[in-house]
Scaffold this active site. Sequence first.
Site, PDB file in Angstrom:
ATOM      1  N   LYS A   6      36.778  25.252  30.552  1.00  0.00           N
ATOM      2  CA  LYS A   6      37.705  25.758  31.359  1.00  0.00           C
ATOM      3  C   LYS A   6      37.512  27.503  32.055  1.00  0.00           C
ATOM      4  O   LYS A   6      36.980  28.052  31.024  1.00  0.00           O
ATOM      5  CB  LYS A   6      38.562  26.586  30.310  1.00  0.00           C
ATOM      6  CG  LYS A   6      40.260  27.183  30.099  1.00  0.00           C
ATOM      7  CD  LYS A   6      40.916  27.862  28.471  1.00  0.00           C
ATOM      8  CE  LYS A   6      41.732  28.972  29.340  1.00  0.00           C
ATOM      9  NZ  LYS A   6      42.800  28.476  28.703  1.00  0.00           N
ATOM     10  N   GLU A  33      48.987  22.370  24.547  1.00  0.00           N
ATOM     11  CA  GLU A  33      48.080  23.117  24.164  1.00  0.00           C
ATOM     12  C   GLU A  33      48.636  24.241  23.469  1.00  0.00           C
ATOM     13  O   GLU A  33      49.144  25.531  24.226  1.00  0.00           O
ATOM     14  CB  GLU A  33      46.770  23.380  25.805  1.00  0.00           C
ATOM     15  CG  GLU A  33      45.852  24.441  24.216  1.00  0.00           C
ATOM     16  CD  GLU A  33      45.197  25.317  25.640  1.00  0.00           C
ATOM     17  OE1 GLU A  33      45.164  25.140  26.414  1.00  0.00           O
ATOM     18  OE2 GLU A  33      45.116  26.917  25.468  1.00  0.00           O
ATOM     19  N   ARG A  57      48.123  31.364  18.554  1.00  0.00           N
ATOM     20  CA  ARG A  57      48.619  33.268  19.029  1.00  0.00           C
ATOM     21  C   ARG A  57      49.070  33.902  17.810  1.00  0.00           C
ATOM     22  O   ARG A  57      49.823  35.046  18.185  1.00  0.00           O
ATOM     23  CB  ARG A  57      48.496  33.436  19.890  1.00  0.00           C
ATOM     24  CG  ARG A  57      47.593  33.136  21.669  1.00  0.00           C
ATOM     25  CD  ARG A  57      48.563  34.031  22.538  1.00  0.00           C
ATOM     26  NE  ARG A  57      47.076  33.356  23.651  1.00  0.00           N
ATOM     27  CZ  ARG A  57      46.855  32.834  24.755  1.00  0.00           C
ATOM     28  NH1 ARG A  57      48.346  33.967  25.256  1.00  0.00           N
ATOM     29  NH2 ARG A  57      46.127  32.261  25.931  1.00  0.00           N
TER      30      ARG A  57
HETATM   31  C1  3PG Z   1      45.176  30.728  28.443  1.00  0.00           C
HETATM   32  O1  3PG Z   1      45.695  31.480  27.544  1.00  0.00           O
HETATM   33  O2  3PG Z   1      45.000  29.884  28.435  1.00  0.00           O
HETATM   34  C2  3PG Z   1      46.045  32.238  29.442  1.00  0.00           C
HETATM   35  O3  3PG Z   1      46.594  33.369  28.703  1.00  0.00           O
HETATM   36  C3  3PG Z   1      47.055  31.500  30.478  1.00  0.00           C
HETATM   37  O4  3PG Z   1      47.129  32.087  31.743  1.00  0.00           O
HETATM   38  P1  3PG Z   1      48.574  32.148  32.428  1.00  0.00           P
HETATM   39  O5  3PG Z   1      49.919  32.762  31.469  1.00  0.00           O
HETATM   40  O6  3PG Z   1      48.017  32.900  32.896  1.00  0.00           O
HETATM   41  O7  3PG Z   1      48.766  30.744  32.430  1.00  0.00           O
END
Ligand code: 3PG
Length: 209
Positions: free
Chosen positions: A128, A41, A45
């Site tokens: 999600k 994914e 960002r």
């Molecule tokens: C996301 O965008 O899905 C989360 O920031 C991922 O979360 P994590 O960094 O705690 O795995």
Amino acid sequence: MIDMDAVIKHNPLIPVVVLDDAKDAVTLADALLAGGITTAEVTFRTAAAAEAIAQMSQHSDILVGAGTVTNLEQARTAMRSGAKYLVMPGYDQDIVEYCLANRMPVLPGANDASWIMKAANSGLGYVKFFPAEASGGLPVISALSGPFPQMKFVPTGGISPDNLAKYLAHPQVSACGSSWIATRELIAQRDFSEIAARAAAAVKIAATR
Ligand code: 3PG
């Protein structure tokens, strides 16, 4: 119903990745594949996201998704760039409808009953569950599973090698998302062997469920 079956079938763990430089996209895909993971994914960002998706989508063995999609323009860009599915941190009806109209599997963020109702009423079978740990984790998923026995959850946010197996053992958890496999730092350091090792470790944990 548009769902995430094709994405999730082979990937109980979806790596959430931040690419600062699109030129790392294919190498990253190779590292994930070496560890046994066939999806990524790629999050919106960084300015490199669209180009990274475009490059990764040329790789025939990896199913590339677009993540952190927060507006319609990004959804359109993701589709044009070749993303095969779309992930949102929250729920946006316009983006959901755009995806449904374009037959693009979509995974909206939802961590309470109201958002899950919106997803279910739009015909979606997956959400999600974000941010998973901060939203209460498995007890909340179990509580929400009662009124929504058909809904599948993809918990993301705070998933690590320590809690992955527990999440995946829940009957309504189909997969988890996590940045731990390919952190922004590991990618920046171009430590692709560590990323491959983490992917393999995640696959091993997931195999125990
Ligand atoms: C996301 O965008 O899905 C989360 O920031 C991922 O979360 P994590 O960094 O705690 O795995």
